[in-house]
Design an enzyme around this catalytic site. Structure first.
Site, mmCIF file in Angstrom:
data_model
loop_
_atom_site.group_PDB
_atom_site.id
_atom_site.type_symbol
_atom_site.label_atom_id
_atom_site.label_comp_id
_atom_site.label_asym_id
_atom_site.label_seq_id
_atom_site.Cartn_x
_atom_site.Cartn_y
_atom_site.Cartn_z
ATOM 1 C CG HIS A 1 40.122 53.098 58.129
ATOM 2 N ND1 HIS A 1 40.558 51.821 58.393
ATOM 3 C CD2 HIS A 1 41.244 53.851 57.955
ATOM 4 C CE1 HIS A 1 41.883 51.794 58.378
ATOM 5 N NE2 HIS A 1 42.324 53.015 58.114
ATOM 6 C CG HIS B 1 51.978 44.483 41.648
ATOM 7 N ND1 HIS B 1 50.752 43.954 41.327
ATOM 8 C CD2 HIS B 1 52.117 44.331 42.989
ATOM 9 C CE1 HIS B 1 50.168 43.491 42.420
ATOM 10 N NE2 HIS B 1 50.978 43.707 43.436
ATOM 11 C CD GLU C 1 49.062 46.316 37.047
ATOM 12 O OE1 GLU C 1 48.360 45.297 36.943
ATOM 13 O OE2 GLU C 1 49.183 46.945 38.122
#
Length: 373
Positions: free
Chosen positions: A286, A103, A100
């Protein structure tokens, strides 16, 4: 304040590494090189963002912008270890914290690079205006100050949604919007990069592809939004067979709960656990819409292959569509392997870039046709 300065230093370090690449480049146009380096890092950031989401690391550091109030997981090791000991498979672990925060560091680096692009363009514009020089250089190549400025505001908005992604505990609509804004940023950088390149003349027939290229881009954005909704709701394995879903062409589905936008992760709008039929509806929509997008983009790419100046872009589009179809099916048949799932996200970003390039070049056809050899 100290932690914020340390976080800013990490983002600046990422930007400095990119600037070193630009400085060492043999390209005489350093601004153009900076645009493409920024685009490349943004593409990588989107890929790493998909990796962060797919490894369930979005709450690896449950606060923002730091990690338990610190600038890196090393300083927050005691807090992270305590959370991991309390819940070994939970959202906070040492590995997830590093994913995290990495990023976030790269996101801050992209922000610094975009600020650099904006500052450079405005300085050049003021210098050119004072000298009475036009910044338009040639057909299909121009120096715009407005697009880098729009990029700056877009990256600020993206940062805000990145913060809300954490503080609102991965609420699906926030995470999906964060994804769409990241891809919008990539598309804008792609357009800026295209404007800095010199392109081969596009045949007048390219004008006929302006409307279809715009429609294809719109269809792809809808499909990416649906894919983001699948990912953020963890509905990728809601249908584990193909071409049927649970053995039926149209399975039992709950569209109302599946497509209620404002709700917490894994919950309905009333706060109950979301039914599996709602996840099935998300996945099936989708999957079904993907065939419409694939057919239309493949047709567009086939048309582009017949137009001088668009053939390379059309060829890359066809290849990308084929790879995207294969990776999409592989996520179903191979039970959602992480590497292929990340590739599928990257494939969508690449197709987006190719459609942006095709839209840009198709619009060049009218300008090139007006220029005498």
């Amino acid at each position: 304040m100290k932690n914020l300065l340390q976080l800013g230093a990490m983002g600046l370090l990422v930007a400095v590494l990119a600037l070193c690449v630009v400085w060492a480049s043999k390209d005489a146009n350093k601004y153009r090189k900076l645009v493409w380096v920024t685009l490349f890092i943004t593409f990588d950031l989107i890929m790493f963002g998909a990796f962060t989401r797919l490894t369930d690391s979005g709450l690896g550091c449950p606060d923002w912008p730091g990690c338990y109030g610190h600038s890196n997981p090393l300083l927050a090791h005691a807090h992270i270890s305590a959370a991991q000991e309390a819940m070994p498979t939970g959202p906070v672990t040492v590995a997830k914290a590093w994913i995290e925060m990495t990023h976030r560091y790269f996101a801050m680096g992209v922000g610094v690079l975009i600020i650099g692009l904006m500052v450079i363009t405005w300085r050049k514009w003021f210098s050119a205006r004072n000298a009475g020089v036009s910044l338009k250089s040639s057909v299909g190549s121009q120096f715009s100050r407005w697009l880098p400025t729009a990029l700056f505001f877009m990256v600020c908005l993206q940062g805000a949604f990145g913060a809300w992604t954490v503080t609102m505990k991965l609420q699906p609509i926030i995470v999906t919007t964060h994804l769409l804004l990241g891809l919008t940023l990539l598309a804008m950088l792609g357009w800026l990069g295209a404007s800095q390149n010199h392109h081969e003349p596009v045949a007048p027939a390219g004008r006929r592809l302006i409307l279809p290229a715009g429609i294809a881009l719109l269809l792809l954005v809808i499909q990416i939004a649906l894919g983001g909704w699948v990912s953020t709701n963890y509905a990728a394995l809601a249908c584990n067979d193909f071409p049927l879903c649970h053995g039926a062409l149209i399975p039992q589905m709950d569209f109302e709960n599946g497509f209620t936008l404002w709700r917490h992760l894994g919950k309905t709008a009333d706060g109950d656990f979301i039914p599996f039929s709602a996840l099935t509806a998300i996945h099936w929509t989708h999957r079904t819409f993907a065939f419409i997008v694939i057919a239309f983009v493949a047709w567009l790419a086939h048309k582009a292959l017949r137009v001088e100046g668009l053939r390379t872009t059309g060829r890359l589009l066809l290849i990308a569509i084929g790879v995207q179809l294969v990776t999409g099916l592989a996520t179903i048949y191979l039970n959602w392997p992480l590497a292929i799932a990340v590739m599928h996200n990257g494939g969508a970003a690449f197709i987006l870039l190719m459609l942006v390039m095709l839209n840009y070049k198709a619009r060049l056809s009218s300008r090139f046709s007006a220029v005498k050899p």
